[in-house]
Design a protein around this motif. Sequence first.
Motif, PDB file in Angstrom:
ATOM      1  N   PHE A 179       0.841  -1.194   0.000  1.00  0.00           N
ATOM      2  CA  PHE A 179       0.000   0.000   0.000  1.00  0.00           C
ATOM      3  C   PHE A 179       0.878   1.247   0.000  1.00  0.00           C
ATOM      4  CE2 PHE A 179      -2.761   3.109   2.291  1.00  0.00           C
ATOM      5  CZ  PHE A 179      -3.787   3.148   1.356  1.00  0.00           C
ATOM      6  N   PRO A 180       0.672   2.168  -0.933  1.00  0.00           N
ATOM      7  CA  PRO A 180       1.610   3.290  -1.084  1.00  0.00           C
ATOM      8  C   PRO A 180       1.448   4.336   0.013  1.00  0.00           C
ATOM      9  CG  PRO A 180      -0.219   3.538  -2.604  1.00  0.00           C
ATOM     10  CD  PRO A 180      -0.408   2.206  -1.932  1.00  0.00           C
ATOM     11  N   GLU A 181       2.484   5.127   0.177  1.00  0.00           N
ATOM     12  CA  GLU A 181       2.433   6.239   1.131  1.00  0.00           C
ATOM     13  C   GLU A 181       1.332   7.224   0.739  1.00  0.00           C
ATOM     14  OE1 GLU A 181       3.757   8.437   4.482  1.00  0.00           O
ATOM     15  OE2 GLU A 181       4.417   6.477   3.792  1.00  0.00           O
ATOM     16  N   THR A 182       1.255   7.535  -0.539  1.00  0.00           N
ATOM     17  CA  THR A 182       0.206   8.409  -1.059  1.00  0.00           C
ATOM     18  C   THR A 182      -0.207   7.898  -2.432  1.00  0.00           C
ATOM     19  OG1 THR A 182       1.122  10.325   0.098  1.00  0.00           O
ATOM     20  CG2 THR A 182      -0.435  10.760  -1.668  1.00  0.00           C
ATOM     21  N   MET A 183      -1.502   7.694  -2.624  1.00  0.00           N
ATOM     22  CA  MET A 183      -2.000   7.204  -3.911  1.00  0.00           C
ATOM     23  C   MET A 183      -2.047   8.359  -4.919  1.00  0.00           C
ATOM     24  SD  MET A 183      -5.038   4.512  -2.883  1.00  0.00           S
ATOM     25  CE  MET A 183      -6.024   5.750  -2.062  1.00  0.00           C
ATOM     26  N   PRO A 184      -2.107   8.043  -6.215  1.00  0.00           N
ATOM     27  CA  PRO A 184      -2.253   9.114  -7.231  1.00  0.00           C
ATOM     28  C   PRO A 184      -3.517   9.921  -6.997  1.00  0.00           C
ATOM     29  CG  PRO A 184      -1.639   7.035  -8.267  1.00  0.00           C
ATOM     30  CD  PRO A 184      -1.921   6.725  -6.838  1.00  0.00           C
ATOM     31  N   VAL A 185      -3.467  11.185  -7.329  1.00  0.00           N
ATOM     32  CA  VAL A 185      -4.592  12.071  -7.066  1.00  0.00           C
ATOM     33  C   VAL A 185      -5.833  11.635  -7.845  1.00  0.00           C
ATOM     34  CG1 VAL A 185      -3.962  13.665  -8.911  1.00  0.00           C
ATOM     35  CG2 VAL A 185      -5.276  14.497  -6.952  1.00  0.00           C
ATOM     36  N   GLN A 186      -5.629  11.017  -9.015  1.00  0.00           N
ATOM     37  CA  GLN A 186      -6.772  10.548  -9.792  1.00  0.00           C
ATOM     38  C   GLN A 186      -7.532   9.451  -9.045  1.00  0.00           C
ATOM     39  OE1 GLN A 186      -8.073  11.762 -12.447  1.00  0.00           O
ATOM     40  NE2 GLN A 186      -9.659  10.195 -12.661  1.00  0.00           N
ATOM     41  N   TRP A 187      -6.814   8.640  -8.298  1.00  0.00           N
ATOM     42  CA  TRP A 187      -7.468   7.570  -7.527  1.00  0.00           C
ATOM     43  C   TRP A 187      -8.348   8.161  -6.431  1.00  0.00           C
ATOM     44  CZ3 TRP A 187      -3.564   2.963  -6.684  1.00  0.00           C
ATOM     45  CH2 TRP A 187      -3.142   2.510  -7.941  1.00  0.00           C
ATOM     46  N   PHE A 188      -7.864   9.208  -5.782  1.00  0.00           N
ATOM     47  CA  PHE A 188      -8.693   9.861  -4.761  1.00  0.00           C
ATOM     48  C   PHE A 188      -9.972  10.431  -5.385  1.00  0.00           C
ATOM     49  CE2 PHE A 188      -4.496  10.147  -2.654  1.00  0.00           C
ATOM     50  CZ  PHE A 188      -4.819   9.557  -1.450  1.00  0.00           C
ATOM     51  N   ALA A 189      -9.850  10.973  -6.591  1.00  0.00           N
ATOM     52  CA  ALA A 189     -11.035  11.497  -7.280  1.00  0.00           C
ATOM     53  C   ALA A 189     -12.010  10.371  -7.608  1.00  0.00           C
ATOM     54  CB  ALA A 189     -10.619  12.231  -8.554  1.00  0.00           C
ATOM     55  N   GLU A 190     -11.482   9.205  -8.010  1.00  0.00           N
ATOM     56  CA  GLU A 190     -12.351   8.064  -8.319  1.00  0.00           C
ATOM     57  C   GLU A 190     -13.023   7.534  -7.055  1.00  0.00           C
ATOM     58  OE1 GLU A 190     -10.099   5.166 -10.402  1.00  0.00           O
ATOM     59  OE2 GLU A 190      -9.690   6.455 -12.126  1.00  0.00           O
ATOM     60  N   ILE A 191     -12.313   7.540  -5.934  1.00  0.00           N
ATOM     61  CA  ILE A 191     -12.912   7.115  -4.665  1.00  0.00           C
ATOM     62  C   ILE A 191     -14.070   8.032  -4.316  1.00  0.00           C
ATOM     63  CG2 ILE A 191     -12.511   6.946  -2.175  1.00  0.00           C
ATOM     64  CD1 ILE A 191      -9.669   6.049  -2.791  1.00  0.00           C
ATOM     65  N   TYR A 192     -13.865   9.340  -4.472  1.00  0.00           N
ATOM     66  CA  TYR A 192     -14.924  10.303  -4.163  1.00  0.00           C
ATOM     67  C   TYR A 192     -16.124  10.090  -5.085  1.00  0.00           C
ATOM     68  CZ  TYR A 192     -17.222  14.777  -3.328  1.00  0.00           C
ATOM     69  OH  TYR A 192     -18.138  15.734  -3.005  1.00  0.00           O
ATOM     70  N   SER A 193     -15.860   9.864  -6.378  1.00  0.00           N
ATOM     71  CA  SER A 193     -16.945   9.653  -7.330  1.00  0.00           C
ATOM     72  C   SER A 193     -17.712   8.371  -7.011  1.00  0.00           C
ATOM     73  CB  SER A 193     -16.387   9.587  -8.752  1.00  0.00           C
ATOM     74  OG  SER A 193     -17.408   9.342  -9.682  1.00  0.00           O
ATOM     75  N   THR A 194     -17.002   7.314  -6.658  1.00  0.00           N
ATOM     76  CA  THR A 194     -17.656   6.047  -6.306  1.00  0.00           C
ATOM     77  C   THR A 194     -18.513   6.215  -5.066  1.00  0.00           C
ATOM     78  OG1 THR A 194     -15.811   4.798  -7.264  1.00  0.00           O
ATOM     79  CG2 THR A 194     -17.245   3.643  -5.708  1.00  0.00           C
ATOM     80  N   ARG A 195     -17.981   6.902  -4.068  1.00  0.00           N
ATOM     81  CA  ARG A 195     -18.747   7.135  -2.843  1.00  0.00           C
ATOM     82  C   ARG A 195     -20.019   7.937  -3.148  1.00  0.00           C
ATOM     83  NH1 ARG A 195     -15.840  10.789  -0.118  1.00  0.00           N
ATOM     84  NH2 ARG A 195     -14.237   9.282   0.477  1.00  0.00           N
ATOM     85  N   PHE A 196     -19.900   8.918  -4.013  1.00  0.00           N
ATOM     86  CA  PHE A 196     -21.061   9.735  -4.374  1.00  0.00           C
ATOM     87  C   PHE A 196     -22.126   8.889  -5.067  1.00  0.00           C
ATOM     88  CE2 PHE A 196     -23.371  12.203  -7.536  1.00  0.00           C
ATOM     89  CZ  PHE A 196     -23.911  13.209  -6.750  1.00  0.00           C
ATOM     90  N   ASN A 197     -21.710   8.005  -5.963  1.00  0.00           N
ATOM     91  CA  ASN A 197     -22.680   7.168  -6.683  1.00  0.00           C
ATOM     92  C   ASN A 197     -23.445   6.257  -5.728  1.00  0.00           C
ATOM     93  OD1 ASN A 197     -21.896   8.273  -9.132  1.00  0.00           O
ATOM     94  ND2 ASN A 197     -20.366   6.693  -9.521  1.00  0.00           N
ATOM     95  N   ILE A 198     -22.740   5.710  -4.740  1.00  0.00           N
ATOM     96  CA  ILE A 198     -23.403   4.808  -3.792  1.00  0.00           C
ATOM     97  C   ILE A 198     -24.362   5.588  -2.902  1.00  0.00           C
ATOM     98  CG2 ILE A 198     -23.027   3.260  -1.847  1.00  0.00           C
ATOM     99  CD1 ILE A 198     -20.381   2.454  -3.122  1.00  0.00           C
ATOM    100  N   TYR A 199     -23.902   6.714  -2.359  1.00  0.00           N
ATOM    101  CA  TYR A 199     -24.764   7.484  -1.465  1.00  0.00           C
ATOM    102  C   TYR A 199     -25.902   8.173  -2.217  1.00  0.00           C
ATOM    103  CZ  TYR A 199     -22.163   6.848   2.829  1.00  0.00           C
ATOM    104  OH  TYR A 199     -21.606   6.309   3.955  1.00  0.00           O
ATOM    105  N   ASN A 200     -25.735   8.375  -3.506  1.00  0.00           N
ATOM    106  CA  ASN A 200     -26.833   8.920  -4.287  1.00  0.00           C
ATOM    107  C   ASN A 200     -28.022   7.956  -4.284  1.00  0.00           C
ATOM    108  OD1 ASN A 200     -28.195  10.671  -6.040  1.00  0.00           O
ATOM    109  ND2 ASN A 200     -27.434   9.601  -7.843  1.00  0.00           N
ATOM    110  N   VAL A 201     -27.726   6.654  -4.381  1.00  0.00           N
ATOM    111  CA  VAL A 201     -28.779   5.637  -4.331  1.00  0.00           C
ATOM    112  C   VAL A 201     -29.334   5.513  -2.916  1.00  0.00           C
ATOM    113  CG1 VAL A 201     -29.274   3.188  -4.650  1.00  0.00           C
ATOM    114  CG2 VAL A 201     -27.801   4.384  -6.275  1.00  0.00           C
ATOM    115  N   LEU A 202     -28.452   5.455  -1.918  1.00  0.00           N
ATOM    116  CA  LEU A 202     -28.901   5.282  -0.535  1.00  0.00           C
ATOM    117  C   LEU A 202     -29.748   6.466  -0.070  1.00  0.00           C
ATOM    118  CD1 LEU A 202     -25.645   3.866   1.111  1.00  0.00           C
ATOM    119  CD2 LEU A 202     -27.649   2.603   0.327  1.00  0.00           C
ATOM    120  N   GLN A 203     -29.365   7.679  -0.475  1.00  0.00           N
ATOM    121  CA  GLN A 203     -30.104   8.862  -0.032  1.00  0.00           C
ATOM    122  C   GLN A 203     -31.495   8.913  -0.656  1.00  0.00           C
ATOM    123  OE1 GLN A 203     -29.442  10.961   2.303  1.00  0.00           O
ATOM    124  NE2 GLN A 203     -31.203  12.266   1.963  1.00  0.00           N
ATOM    125  N   ARG A 204     -31.619   8.489  -1.911  1.00  0.00           N
ATOM    126  CA  ARG A 204     -32.942   8.476  -2.539  1.00  0.00           C
ATOM    127  C   ARG A 204     -33.878   7.505  -1.813  1.00  0.00           C
ATOM    128  NH1 ARG A 204     -30.295   8.107  -7.605  1.00  0.00           N
ATOM    129  NH2 ARG A 204     -31.136   6.011  -7.871  1.00  0.00           N
TER     130      ARG A 204
END
Length: 505
Positions: A179-204
């Motif tokens: 596991f790296p010290e710091t992941m690429p910034v694009q990966w953090f953006a993908e994590i945020y996008s994935t979290r948003f997609n899941i909570y978008n369904v849960l919130q509805r």
Amino acid sequence: SNKETLQCLKEFHSQQTALLDAVLGENHISAVKEQTAGWELFDEAQVSCAKSVEKSQHILRNGARALWISFQNPPINMLSQSEWLDSDQYWQAFVEKHHFYHNHIASAVEDPESKEYDAKQKADLLKKWEAFDGRGTVRQNNKLLYQRPSYEYYDLYRGTLIEHMIYYLTKTGGDARMFPETMPVQWFAEIYSTRFNIYNVLQRRKRLEHESTLKRALHHDFHPDDLEHDGEAHFGKLIAKETATTELTVARLMGNYILFSDAYIPVQSGMAFYRAIQADGGKGTFYSLGSDVHCLFYKPAGEALTTPDPKECFTALADHASMTGRRFEVGYAAAFECFTDVLESRKEGLGGSWFTAPGETSSDAFMRRIKKSDPAYEIYKAYATEHAERWAGAKALSMDEAIAQMPEIERKYQLECEEYGNVIFGLSDEFSAAGKLEAEQISKLHDLGKLQAQLDSGAIVAVSAGAKVSKAADVAKIVEDFEASKDKAVDAVLATKVPALEKKK
């Protein structure tokens, strides 16, 4: 008597007339001027009233001044030792008393105005200043959170560590030790996008339930009531349950050597047989690994089968669940779909593959990802060896021979499905407690006569042998028979010896 009465009235009238004439005849002005006694009392009353009015005006001015000062004073949380506080004795006393007498001290055993209490407060303040984070951090080695290494950040935020680690392992298929010290910034953006997609369904879903039930408090699906205090334990159990589900699924595939046989189509039912020969019009070949293996394997003619995409596998699984009268939870399906999207993103770094490296078999790729310290490593290693031995002695079958073997294979496959349910709810700790609780609830609903209403409304869906069960009595009988036969099946499974592991002993 009348003369006497008349005489009395005449005398009374004469007397009153004489009296009034005497009063009117006096000089009243001179009489008032001659009266000088008693005026001192009136003068004193006037002076007293004037002083009272002056005092009232003084009180009014002071009250108005106090109200103006109170209105201009800042709130308590903005108190300081500058400007107005230095000249306002009232607020000085207010601040002093609020410092000493407060809810957080035990005034019954401590004297907040004593020197000992001041010394104690000073010592506590110095202690908190020298090591404020509980990790031995002092002023000489203190750093802000963004200045510290990531392992200290993850030590504070465990939930973030789990989220990032799951994404890293799913994205790369690597090892947690890398596991790296710091992941690429694009990966953090993908994590945020994935979290948003899941909570978008849960919130509805939460909104729909909130508006329909008008409950005061609701939480998202797959979340605890108190996320702050119970979140770590809840998600730990959720991950353990998913791990157990994956292990049981892999064990089911290993039972008939389907795992690692990705170049063949496994056939265990008539429907699977029909769909297999549709792949190339029946031009391929069926193989058998022995009479104790309740499965045939079909190899289509032409090019070798490719590993299916994760999204394709999820779609097929969801369709199968829908066609058999079941369905995924909406939030679980959304998370599952996001998981397959991340898996497919591996293709960019693996030459179009998501599971194996170029030129690598699925068996090698699977064993490469398992630590040798894993308790199940020897089991998987023994299975890989036995899997290779079985395929080395595989027997090719003609179409007629394969058709002749299918009825017995399908019968044994149905028995396996029944026993698999016994293993899940009798042997696995993650499912046994929940299964027992649900069985008790079904029995209780049946005893109270409420089970049929639950089945009719769709709140409870019962499926047995691939068919929907709609009668409450049948559902209760199936649950009762399952509970009675579960323990016997578990004992039989535990007594089974694995030949490959017996050889190692």
